[in-house]
Design a protein around this motif. Structure first.
Motif, mmCIF file in Angstrom:
data_model
loop_
_atom_site.group_PDB
_atom_site.id
_atom_site.type_symbol
_atom_site.label_atom_id
_atom_site.label_comp_id
_atom_site.label_asym_id
_atom_site.label_seq_id
_atom_site.Cartn_x
_atom_site.Cartn_y
_atom_site.Cartn_z
ATOM 1 N N ASN A 70 0.809 -1.217 0.000
ATOM 2 C CA ASN A 70 0.000 0.000 0.000
ATOM 3 C C ASN A 70 0.843 1.269 0.000
ATOM 4 O O ASN A 70 0.336 2.361 0.286
ATOM 5 C CB ASN A 70 -0.951 0.018 1.201
ATOM 6 N N ILE A 71 2.135 1.145 -0.302
ATOM 7 C CA ILE A 71 3.010 2.306 -0.424
ATOM 8 C C ILE A 71 3.579 2.324 -1.834
ATOM 9 O O ILE A 71 4.030 1.296 -2.351
ATOM 10 C CB ILE A 71 4.158 2.256 0.609
ATOM 11 N N VAL A 72 3.520 3.494 -2.472
ATOM 12 C CA VAL A 72 4.066 3.620 -3.827
ATOM 13 C C VAL A 72 5.563 3.296 -3.801
ATOM 14 O O VAL A 72 6.328 3.917 -3.061
ATOM 15 C CB VAL A 72 3.841 5.044 -4.364
ATOM 16 N N GLY A 73 5.960 2.328 -4.591
ATOM 17 C CA GLY A 73 7.355 1.886 -4.602
ATOM 18 C C GLY A 73 8.266 2.847 -5.333
ATOM 19 O O GLY A 73 7.862 3.514 -6.288
ATOM 20 N N VAL A 74 9.510 2.930 -4.883
ATOM 21 C CA VAL A 74 10.529 3.741 -5.546
ATOM 22 C C VAL A 74 11.485 2.793 -6.259
ATOM 23 O O VAL A 74 12.054 1.894 -5.647
ATOM 24 C CB VAL A 74 11.294 4.616 -4.535
ATOM 25 N N TYR A 75 11.644 2.995 -7.586
ATOM 26 C CA TYR A 75 12.469 2.114 -8.389
ATOM 27 C C TYR A 75 13.891 2.642 -8.586
ATOM 28 O O TYR A 75 14.851 1.881 -8.655
ATOM 29 C CB TYR A 75 11.839 1.908 -9.769
ATOM 30 N N THR A 113 -12.754 0.467 4.159
ATOM 31 C CA THR A 113 -11.788 -0.248 3.315
ATOM 32 C C THR A 113 -10.596 0.646 2.972
ATOM 33 O O THR A 113 -9.439 0.219 3.038
ATOM 34 C CB THR A 113 -12.474 -0.726 2.030
ATOM 35 N N ILE A 114 -10.879 1.889 2.619
ATOM 36 C CA ILE A 114 -9.785 2.816 2.287
ATOM 37 C C ILE A 114 -8.973 3.137 3.529
ATOM 38 O O ILE A 114 -7.725 3.117 3.507
ATOM 39 C CB ILE A 114 -10.356 4.104 1.662
ATOM 40 N N ALA A 115 -9.642 3.438 4.643
ATOM 41 C CA ALA A 115 -8.930 3.833 5.865
ATOM 42 C C ALA A 115 -8.018 2.720 6.367
ATOM 43 O O ALA A 115 -6.893 2.978 6.815
ATOM 44 C CB ALA A 115 -9.932 4.227 6.955
ATOM 45 N N ILE A 116 -8.479 1.481 6.292
ATOM 46 C CA ILE A 116 -7.661 0.359 6.769
ATOM 47 C C ILE A 116 -6.390 0.241 5.931
ATOM 48 O O ILE A 116 -5.286 0.039 6.470
ATOM 49 C CB ILE A 116 -8.480 -0.952 6.736
ATOM 50 N N GLN A 117 -6.506 0.398 4.622
ATOM 51 C CA GLN A 117 -5.314 0.309 3.775
ATOM 52 C C GLN A 117 -4.341 1.460 4.032
ATOM 53 O O GLN A 117 -3.126 1.268 4.058
ATOM 54 C CB GLN A 117 -5.729 0.294 2.304
ATOM 55 N N VAL A 118 -4.878 2.657 4.232
ATOM 56 C CA VAL A 118 -4.015 3.796 4.557
ATOM 57 C C VAL A 118 -3.289 3.539 5.870
ATOM 58 O O VAL A 118 -2.078 3.789 6.003
ATOM 59 C CB VAL A 118 -4.840 5.096 4.638
ATOM 60 N N THR A 120 -2.525 0.661 7.324
ATOM 61 C CA THR A 120 -1.488 -0.377 7.227
ATOM 62 C C THR A 120 -0.248 0.167 6.535
ATOM 63 O O THR A 120 0.884 -0.178 6.887
ATOM 64 C CB THR A 120 -2.014 -1.610 6.487
ATOM 65 N N ALA A 121 -0.438 1.054 5.546
ATOM 66 C CA ALA A 121 0.711 1.653 4.849
ATOM 67 C C ALA A 121 1.495 2.554 5.779
ATOM 68 O O ALA A 121 2.726 2.433 5.923
ATOM 69 C CB ALA A 121 0.230 2.436 3.631
ATOM 70 N N VAL A 122 0.807 3.484 6.431
ATOM 71 C CA VAL A 122 1.493 4.416 7.336
ATOM 72 C C VAL A 122 2.059 3.658 8.537
ATOM 73 O O VAL A 122 3.131 3.989 9.053
ATOM 74 C CB VAL A 122 0.533 5.533 7.772
ATOM 75 N N GLY A 123 1.343 2.619 8.965
ATOM 76 C CA GLY A 123 1.860 1.802 10.071
ATOM 77 C C GLY A 123 3.159 1.116 9.719
ATOM 78 O O GLY A 123 4.042 0.960 10.569
ATOM 79 N N ALA A 124 3.309 0.708 8.456
ATOM 80 C CA ALA A 124 4.581 0.106 8.025
ATOM 81 C C ALA A 124 5.712 1.112 8.140
ATOM 82 O O ALA A 124 6.840 0.770 8.516
ATOM 83 C CB ALA A 124 4.458 -0.393 6.581
ATOM 84 N N ALA A 125 5.437 2.382 7.829
ATOM 85 C CA ALA A 125 6.458 3.426 7.991
ATOM 86 C C ALA A 125 6.800 3.610 9.462
ATOM 87 O O ALA A 125 7.966 3.769 9.832
ATOM 88 C CB ALA A 125 5.970 4.740 7.380
ATOM 89 N N HIS A 126 5.790 3.579 10.320
ATOM 90 C CA HIS A 126 6.042 3.726 11.761
ATOM 91 C C HIS A 126 6.941 2.618 12.275
ATOM 92 O O HIS A 126 7.813 2.855 13.128
ATOM 93 C CB HIS A 126 4.715 3.712 12.525
ATOM 94 N N GLN A 262 -2.015 0.126 15.005
ATOM 95 C CA GLN A 262 -3.014 -0.136 16.032
ATOM 96 C C GLN A 262 -4.393 0.327 15.570
ATOM 97 O O GLN A 262 -5.389 -0.365 15.745
ATOM 98 C CB GLN A 262 -2.642 0.554 17.341
ATOM 99 N N LEU A 263 -4.443 1.523 14.951
ATOM 100 C CA LEU A 263 -5.723 2.000 14.423
ATOM 101 C C LEU A 263 -6.238 1.054 13.343
ATOM 102 O O LEU A 263 -7.443 0.784 13.278
ATOM 103 C CB LEU A 263 -5.553 3.411 13.870
ATOM 104 N N ALA A 264 -5.347 0.534 12.502
ATOM 105 C CA ALA A 264 -5.771 -0.414 11.472
ATOM 106 C C ALA A 264 -6.433 -1.632 12.103
ATOM 107 O O ALA A 264 -7.490 -2.104 11.646
ATOM 108 C CB ALA A 264 -4.567 -0.840 10.621
ATOM 109 N N GLN A 265 -5.824 -2.159 13.185
ATOM 110 C CA GLN A 265 -6.395 -3.334 13.830
ATOM 111 C C GLN A 265 -7.749 -3.025 14.459
ATOM 112 O O GLN A 265 -8.682 -3.836 14.403
ATOM 113 C CB GLN A 265 -5.432 -3.865 14.898
ATOM 114 N N ILE A 266 -7.886 -1.829 15.040
ATOM 115 C CA ILE A 266 -9.163 -1.425 15.615
ATOM 116 C C ILE A 266 -10.240 -1.403 14.529
ATOM 117 O O ILE A 266 -11.357 -1.908 14.717
ATOM 118 C CB ILE A 266 -9.042 -0.028 16.269
ATOM 119 N N LEU A 267 -9.901 -0.810 13.375
ATOM 120 C CA LEU A 267 -10.875 -0.720 12.296
ATOM 121 C C LEU A 267 -11.193 -2.088 11.699
ATOM 122 O O LEU A 267 -12.345 -2.365 11.341
ATOM 123 C CB LEU A 267 -10.339 0.210 11.199
ATOM 124 N N ILE A 268 -10.173 -2.952 11.608
ATOM 125 C CA ILE A 268 -10.424 -4.311 11.106
ATOM 126 C C ILE A 268 -11.359 -5.058 12.045
ATOM 127 O O ILE A 268 -12.325 -5.714 11.612
ATOM 128 C CB ILE A 268 -9.084 -5.066 10.940
#
Length: 637
Positions: A70-75, A113-118, A120-126, A262-268
């Motif tokens: 869910n994060i735009v990849g850098v090539y 659906t959109i919020a959960i994906q956002v 998980t992406a930002v959570g990966a950065a965290h 954590q917010l992603a898990q709450i929403l899931i």
């Protein structure tokens, strides 16, 4: 866009898909791997600015270290001449802001659906130690199949980095600023959680939680006001989801969810529970002793509190893991007994402590005034009033170190006696003195510069070639509506008119000071007219030839004129040191020239050796193979 416009003979720029103050994003073709990519190209006017380049490459490095669906990849990241670029994954779709403006409020299912994906992406950065710092719908791309990609880590910061506002850095977008961003505090993952909350609020209601006429007023609302509950604006939002959004938008970071994961898990969990309540359930056999059961009818009010989940397990015998851990703990405690004895013997021989200073003697109707300097306003109020005193705010002031809504000073000071019911006067901090950068594009520098200085900004000028009137603001940094601290330097790119400043040094013999070029668009068969302005640095012993070349982006020569200055009427051997020479040229564009972007290149060479004078210092221009790049022109059909 010309077919010939390639970056490093690999990335063909096709169409513009996004533009900002500092960079342009193109849909491009990677001709080596045969795939479509997105290429972010830094504005060439910023290519010599180290601060801009550092910010630009920081985005690439931050995003390149993140590998998440869910994060735009850098090539790739690179430089072609004066063009600095980042090659990214191309996402076919639209940004979330467009979708919100088109169809918000969203159905609950779509917003979740959109919020959960956002999240998980930002959570990966965290998890990698990064805070995005600029989560907003414009940085969220939604593909036609519903996949979400988060992009633009241009101002991402490490969790150990400096506070949000440092040296005038621009942080975030006013509509989505967290309270701690607005106050200039150090940022952590809860700041991104707040910004995600604003995005959720906008998806569910079709409007932002706060609106104001200026960025500064918006920042203050994020600091001080509570938004209207989402289910008041959209009754279709269930109360449980409204409570989650309310928690995410808490003013205190500690009151929110700790990370986006954590917010992603709450929403899931919320999503699953909502599905479970509307789905036929299969019976489950649990091997437990019969227990009295309290029947509770299904209610949505039970949905939304998922921070603690109960897992039902079979009753078992001894928990041997707990027994072993208990034995280890007991051994550790017994092993500390000699240490305790040593400490006791050491301190038993110390002299008795000196008597504390005498306590303040209070009359029967007096109390000690608490010290509330640095405390949050509401916490200070509660403490003062609990002591039997009155709390009164007498002023609000900006403060560089004390955060917004905290106490700067008090009278009487802490520790002093005061009669019950007496008033404690306090001054409350408004945080750093924040300013909103106005929109300056298209205005005359003589008008905007005094205004900026009166507002508290510093101003830096930079001239650039343009057909706009001399002194017109072409670009600015920070961009309009950015919220920054007082004293921030605003960099203004100003039109120098049709005269392009160059200041390129050729062999320490001659200086190419500038060039006059009054057009940048031509048709096949037309003539490019330009005037070169030279200055002799010393006497020259040879008559040099000037070359003016028109080339394609790949360097292929299209048209040229090689002649001595002023058509041979002013040979370089006649130039006096310090003398200015105005040298006009006309360059014919071939009738069959293809539409596209072309380069103008100039320099001098010796007819005896056929070697070019080396460009020892390009000045404000660029140099390539001992030719000075004047700039680009465009041939149109």
């Amino acid at each position: 866009m010309a077919e010939s416009l390639l970056l490093n003979n690999r990335y063909r720029l096709l169409t513009i898909i996004g533009e900002g103050g500092m960079a342009t994003v193109y849909r491009a073709q990677d001709i080596v791997l045969g795939r479509t990519v997105a290429v972010k190209v830094l504005d060439e006017r910023r290519a010599d600015d180290e601060a801009f380049l550092a910010r630009f490459y920081r985005e690439a490095q931050a995003a390149a270290n993140l590998d998440h669906p869910n994060i735009v990849g850098v090539y790739d990241i690179g430089q072609d001449g004066n063009r600095h670029y980042i090659v990214m994954e191309y996402v076919e779709g639209r940004d979330l802001k467009e979708l919100i403006l088109e169809s918000a409020p969203f159905p609950i299912e779509r917003a979740l659906t959109i919020a959960i994906q956002v999240c998980t992406a930002v959570g990966a950065a965290h998890k990698t130690g990064l805070v995005h710092c600029d989560v907003k719908p414009q940085n969220i791309l939604v593909a036609p199949d519903g996949r979400v990609k988060v992009t633009d880590f241009g101002i991402a910061r490490a969790l150990t980095s400096t506070p949000a506002v440092e040296g005038g850095d621009v942080w975030g977008t006013p509509d989505y600023l967290s309270p701690e961003q607005a106050a200039g505090k150090r940022l952590g993952p809860p700041s991104d959680v707040y910004s995600i909350g604003v995005v959720m609020y906008e998806m569910l209601t079709g409007r932002l939680p706060f609106e104001a006429e200026s960025g500064l007023a918006l920042a203050l609302k994020h600091l001080r006001q509570e938004p209207a509950p989402v289910n008041e604006l959209n009754p279709r939002v269930p109360p449980g989801l409204a409570r989650i959004v309310h928690k995410v938008l808490a003013k205190e970071p500690s009151a929110r969810y700790r990370t986006a994961s954590q917010l992603a898990q709450i929403l899931i969990n919320y999503h699953r529970a909502g599905e479970a309540m509307t789905t036929v359930q299969r019976p489950v056999v649990v091997r437990r002793e019969p227990q009295p059961v309290k029947l509770v009818p299904p209610s949505e009010e039970r949905v939304g509190d998922y921070e603690e989940e109960t897992e039902w397990e079979e009753e078992r015998g001894w928990d041997w893991v707990a027994v072993v851990l208990g034995a280890v703990a007991l051994v550790a405690v017994l092993g500390l007994a000699p240490l305790w004895t040593l400490v006791y013997n050491r301190y038993a021989r110390l002299p008795p402590p000196t008597a504390p200073p005498p306590a303040v003697t209070l009359a029967g109707d007096e109390v000690l005034v608490p010290d509330v300097v640095g405390m949050d306003q509401e916490a200070a109020r509660r403490l003062i009033e609990a002591t039997g005193l009155q709390f009164m705010v007498i002023d609000e002031q900006h403060h560089e170190t004390i955060p917004a809504l905290a106490v700067i000073s008090q009278v009487p000071t802490g520790g002093q006696p005061a009669k019950r019911g007496a008033v404690v006067e306090v001054i409350i901090s408004q945080g750093q003195d924040l300013l909103v950068v106005p929109d300056l594009i298209g205005q005359a520098v003589e008008v905007v510069e005094p205004q900026l200085m009166d507002m508290g900004f510093a101003v830096e000028r930079r001239e650039e070639w343009s057909l706009m009137p001399i002194g017109t603001v072409l670009a600015q940094d920070p961009p309009a509506n950015s919220v920054v601290s007082r004293g921030t330097t605003v960099i203004l790119a100003l039109s120098s008119g049709s005269r392009l400043p160059l200041e390129a040094n050729l062999a320490d013999e001659v200086l190419l000071v500038s060039c006059d070029l009054d057009r940048v668009e031509f048709r096949p068969g037309e003539t490019v007219q330009l005037t070169l302005h030279w200055q002799a640095l010393r006497e020259m012993s040879e008559d040099y030839t000037v070359f003016v070349h028109l080339t394609q982006a790949d360097g292929q020569l299209v048209s040229q004129q090689d002649i001595q200055p002023l058509g041979g009427a002013k040979p370089t051997t006649s130039w006096i040191p310090g003398e200015m020479v105005d040298d006009p040229y006309e360059l014919a564009i071939p009738v069959g020239a293809s539409p596209g972007i072309y380069w103008l290149k100039v320099g001098m060479y010796s007819q005896n050796t056929m070697k070019r004078l080396p460009v020892v210092e390009p000045g404000r221009a660029r140099a390539e193979r001992d030719s000075v790049l004047l700039g680009q022109i465009q041939i149109i059909p």
